[in-house]
Design an enzyme around this catalytic site. Sequence first.
Site, short mmCIF file in Angstrom:
data_model
loop_
_atom_site.label_atom_id
_atom_site.label_comp_id
_atom_site.label_asym_id
_atom_site.label_seq_id
_atom_site.Cartn_x
_atom_site.Cartn_y
_atom_site.Cartn_z
N LYS A 127 1.23 -0.46 15.11
CA LYS A 127 2.66 -0.57 15.44
C LYS A 127 3.02 -1.81 16.27
CE LYS A 127 4.23 2.85 13.27
NZ LYS A 127 4.42 2.30 11.93
N PRO A 161 -4.05 0.07 18.72
CA PRO A 161 -3.86 -0.40 17.35
C PRO A 161 -3.90 0.69 16.29
CG PRO A 161 -6.06 -0.93 18.12
CD PRO A 161 -5.33 -0.37 19.28
N HIS A 214 0.85 -1.20 0.00
CA HIS A 214 0.00 0.00 0.00
C HIS A 214 0.88 1.25 0.00
CE1 HIS A 214 -4.24 -1.44 1.30
NE2 HIS A 214 -3.71 -2.23 0.39
N TYR A 240 4.33 6.37 10.09
CA TYR A 240 3.43 5.27 9.71
C TYR A 240 4.19 4.17 8.98
CZ TYR A 240 -0.90 2.94 8.43
OH TYR A 240 -1.92 2.01 8.31
N TYR A 255 -9.02 5.65 7.64
CA TYR A 255 -9.12 6.00 9.07
C TYR A 255 -10.10 7.17 9.15
CZ TYR A 255 -4.81 3.29 10.02
OH TYR A 255 -3.87 2.30 10.16
C1 PHB Z 1 -6.15 -4.31 10.77
O1 PHB Z 1 -6.12 -4.59 9.57
O2 PHB Z 1 -6.59 -5.11 11.60
C2 PHB Z 1 -5.62 -3.00 11.20
C3 PHB Z 1 -5.07 -2.15 10.26
C4 PHB Z 1 -4.59 -0.91 10.65
C5 PHB Z 1 -4.64 -0.56 11.97
C6 PHB Z 1 -5.16 -1.41 12.92
C7 PHB Z 1 -5.65 -2.64 12.54
O3 PHB Z 1 -4.17 0.66 12.34
#
Ligand code: PHB
Length: 390
Positions: free
Chosen positions: A297, A293, A72, A385, A201
Amino acid sequence: MRTQVAIIGSGPSGLLLGQLLTEAGIDNVILDRVGKDYILGRVRAGVLEEGTVWLMDKAKSGARLHAEGLPHDGFSLAFDGRDHRIDLHGLTGGKRVMIYGQTELTRDLMAHREQSGGLTIYDAANVCPHEFEGAAPYITYEKEGIAHRIDCDFIAGCDGFHGVSRKSVPAKAIRCFEKIYPFGWLGLLADAPPVNHELIYANHPRGFALCSMRSMTRSRYYIQCPLDEKVENWSDDRFWDELRRRLPAHHAEALLTAPSFEKSIAPLRSFVTEPMRFGRLFLVGDAAHIVPPTGAKGLNLAASDVHYLFSGLAEHYQDHSNAGLDAYSAHALARVWKAVRFSWWMTTMIHRFPDTGDFDQKIQEAELDYLTHSRAASTALAENYVGLPF
Ligand code: PHB
Ligand code: APR
């Protein structure tokens, strides 16, 4: 039994460390209190930094990840009803992340360990590290009612947040830092194509939402929920309705649903233990630190700990130098705290806090506006990130 490095915990930290050691000819044994199927049943985030992918390759376990993982180049920060793309690739001079489920990464490491003949003792009860402040540490455990002992040079505590390693350290030798957030994430997995080709997000007045994926046919979605929320109160329909309400209209309209096959609530916490070394016992990954989450990280921090510890152990056995082991805790913690800061900041920026007043709300909006319109601010987000260097 005797080994060079006894590893407690067969999650990603323990398995990655074990595989790197095996590849370097350093003898190791992994012990876990549960079985393989239980470990592979856990659902966790799946965003890999390039450093984590590099380590998987170094452990000769990266082939499937390269074949099936999804690179990505950016993600969307959605607010005010619109997407604001963060161009990870452009902002970081060509870096990207790899979307690959932690469960699959764990499966690959387990399979490679089996092929290379590494010993993992599953369903080991009452695992306990001993004498790690001295020169001759050992581990005791029980298997099918019989007591066993493994003598070793070093113990790697890779046994997660609830493990025995951290708890074995005398309270006066350890300091813990903790922050609990006043909400959780309700997550759902379904075999439906992801709503967007990149992660979203979303900051919304009803609360945060995240659209993620495991593959082009499997989606992982989350919505912020109160800490006392119960999964039983969330039918699939209720979840999909709430998710749609928190997304920009064009995504809400495009969302494809399917019956969920996993739904769970996770609390959000930041937690750090200092130091991460106690004589011949080293804490690694979730045993030493937890991040919310939001920045994905957790697994990547486990990987950088493994890198520092593996380098120190290789130096010890190959070059007869303890410099790397002596620097382990300081090196690992320097990177850990930066990721803890980033995860805390991102969490603060995109969630709705129950006690947020008008002033704090305006500050959050100004921050999102600044972040998405200033190249300097976007670059700082992107740099963190994709992962700071090891
Ligand atoms: C996930 O795919 O479970 C996931 C992806 C990004 C995040 C947290 C969880 O920041
Ligand atoms: N004895 C033996 N094994 C134990 C014990 C114990 N007392 N306690 C826990 N374990 C095992 C667990 O069963 C688990 O398999 O240790 C393992 C720890 O694995 P994880 O919790 O996955 O921790 P870690 O390997 O550090 O992985 C970090 O997991 O939680 C995510 O976000 C985190 O992605 C990151 C990754």
